[in-house]
Design a protein around this motif. Sequence first.
Motif, mmCIF file in Angstrom:
data_model
loop_
_atom_site.group_PDB
_atom_site.id
_atom_site.type_symbol
_atom_site.label_atom_id
_atom_site.label_comp_id
_atom_site.label_asym_id
_atom_site.label_seq_id
_atom_site.Cartn_x
_atom_site.Cartn_y
_atom_site.Cartn_z
ATOM 1 N N PHE A 344 0.833 -1.203 0.000
ATOM 2 C CA PHE A 344 0.000 0.000 0.000
ATOM 3 C C PHE A 344 0.870 1.256 0.000
ATOM 4 O O PHE A 344 2.017 1.244 0.443
ATOM 5 C CB PHE A 344 -0.912 0.032 1.246
ATOM 6 C CG PHE A 344 -1.765 -1.178 1.420
ATOM 7 C CD1 PHE A 344 -2.867 -1.398 0.610
ATOM 8 C CD2 PHE A 344 -1.471 -2.112 2.404
ATOM 9 C CE1 PHE A 344 -3.666 -2.515 0.776
ATOM 10 C CE2 PHE A 344 -2.254 -3.228 2.582
ATOM 11 C CZ PHE A 344 -3.357 -3.442 1.755
ATOM 12 N N ILE A 348 -2.872 5.289 1.875
ATOM 13 C CA ILE A 348 -3.761 4.156 2.164
ATOM 14 C C ILE A 348 -3.484 3.603 3.556
ATOM 15 O O ILE A 348 -4.419 3.284 4.318
ATOM 16 C CB ILE A 348 -3.603 3.048 1.106
ATOM 17 C CG1 ILE A 348 -4.018 3.578 -0.284
ATOM 18 C CG2 ILE A 348 -4.435 1.831 1.476
ATOM 19 C CD1 ILE A 348 -5.454 4.045 -0.362
ATOM 20 N N ALA A 459 -6.676 11.930 -0.669
ATOM 21 C CA ALA A 459 -6.412 10.885 -1.662
ATOM 22 C C ALA A 459 -7.186 11.125 -2.955
ATOM 23 O O ALA A 459 -6.710 10.796 -4.047
ATOM 24 C CB ALA A 459 -6.777 9.521 -1.078
#
Length: 477
Positions: A344, A348, A459
């Motif tokens: 990841f 994340i 994000a």
Amino acid sequence: MKTGETEREKTPLLKETNSSNGSKFGYKYFLLLLVMVFLYISVGITFYTISQWIQYKVRKEILQGIEINSTSVCEGTNQSDPVYEKFQTVEKKTAFWQMLNQLASSIPGSLAVLIIPSFSDSLGRKVLFVLPTTTILLKEVIYALIIYFEWDILWVVLASLFEGIFGSFYLFRSGMYAYIADITKPGRHRTLALTILEGSFLIFITLSGLAAGYFIEFEGFLVPMITCVGLIFFAWCIVIFALPETHEKHNRAKKMPFGDHMKRITGFYRSKQFSNKRSAYVMLLLAFFIAELTSSHRTSLEMLYQLGKPFCWPSQKIGLFSAARHATEGFAGLVLIAPLKSCFSEIIIAILSSMFNAGSYVLEAFADTDLILYLVPIPATFSFLMIPMIKTMMSSMTPSDKQGSLFSGIVFVEVLCSITATYLFNTIYSVTLSLFHGLVFLVLAGLCILVLIVLILFAMTQTVEIALPKLEKIVTN
């Protein structure tokens, strides 16, 4: 020699001058870890020793030899008993002196950490280690003298004030982050380095807490304090004689007036120079502030929670629970970050961490038995990862000549959160205790959800633009 060859030999070549160690952890990293071992354990044992000595001193003055079990309140001691009233006075006076001692260090420390680290961008990082190790050494020597001669508690506060004026432990943390940014490349390597350092901090604090309890029980207060002086002296020697300067001259900022240094600290969030990254910095700083707010006062709140009904835990149980939670979080930093990072991205991992943190607080809020409370460290294992992930993303976006300024602001936020959380959550706990004893943890869970929302928005709307290292022209002859 032919003209073409001469021209070709004089053609400027571009050389990357980043002082990182590439993808390996070199001797510079392990020297820093060695300093951390001695300093963290020394500071940790000192904290427990001087806190308990303050209570010993207050007890000696007020109770005058009368002993009373601290869990008697939970067990239904007669509150009209004069001895009980004296015990309550001891608790209040101890809390007052401990709060005063903490503020004496943290308030001037927050101002120092807002100023000094930025100068390291032009002067080098060494000052960020020499100053705190020297002042911590002097403070612990004074503590040892206070304990030996049984001076008034006021001298403890004055010693902490002296340390705080020069940046205290916070200055060391600021230097540690900037040092790592100097010797690592943005990305996976820096993420691992920063997370291992954060995890090591939790491990060392756990060890120092466990060691301090047995140390004080069998040796009193003076021997642990002298041991702490020895440990911090070793750290000071490594800093002075072995720890290298990592901020190379070609990466340093130009010397500038004091006012300009202050502008550099806030420039990431307002300057036109960072116009394409400004919103990313602001969102990450907001997420960091809330995340730090949820974690900086957790141990103290849990202690209050566990001392009261329905748990009525003695100090041994509280110590074991705290050790278990810190150890599992440290384990996540030291062992699990590498496989997590291979699967990841930082954002994340930070999102997942905030979810686990919220879950651990919800479980803690509704715990009504010892067994349920002992399960809290399981979801809390991943809870601290969001903070180093946010720091890593902010550091990766920042040029090498501004790392000191960046971490100056970050550590200032840490200190601000520590001071704010102490008053905010203690007040919430006191006000809501009669309604629902775990309500403060639901408030903390709500703040974790807020961190989660900010990180998801980041994000979806932002990217981490890695700042490339400076390039130096080399002319061959």
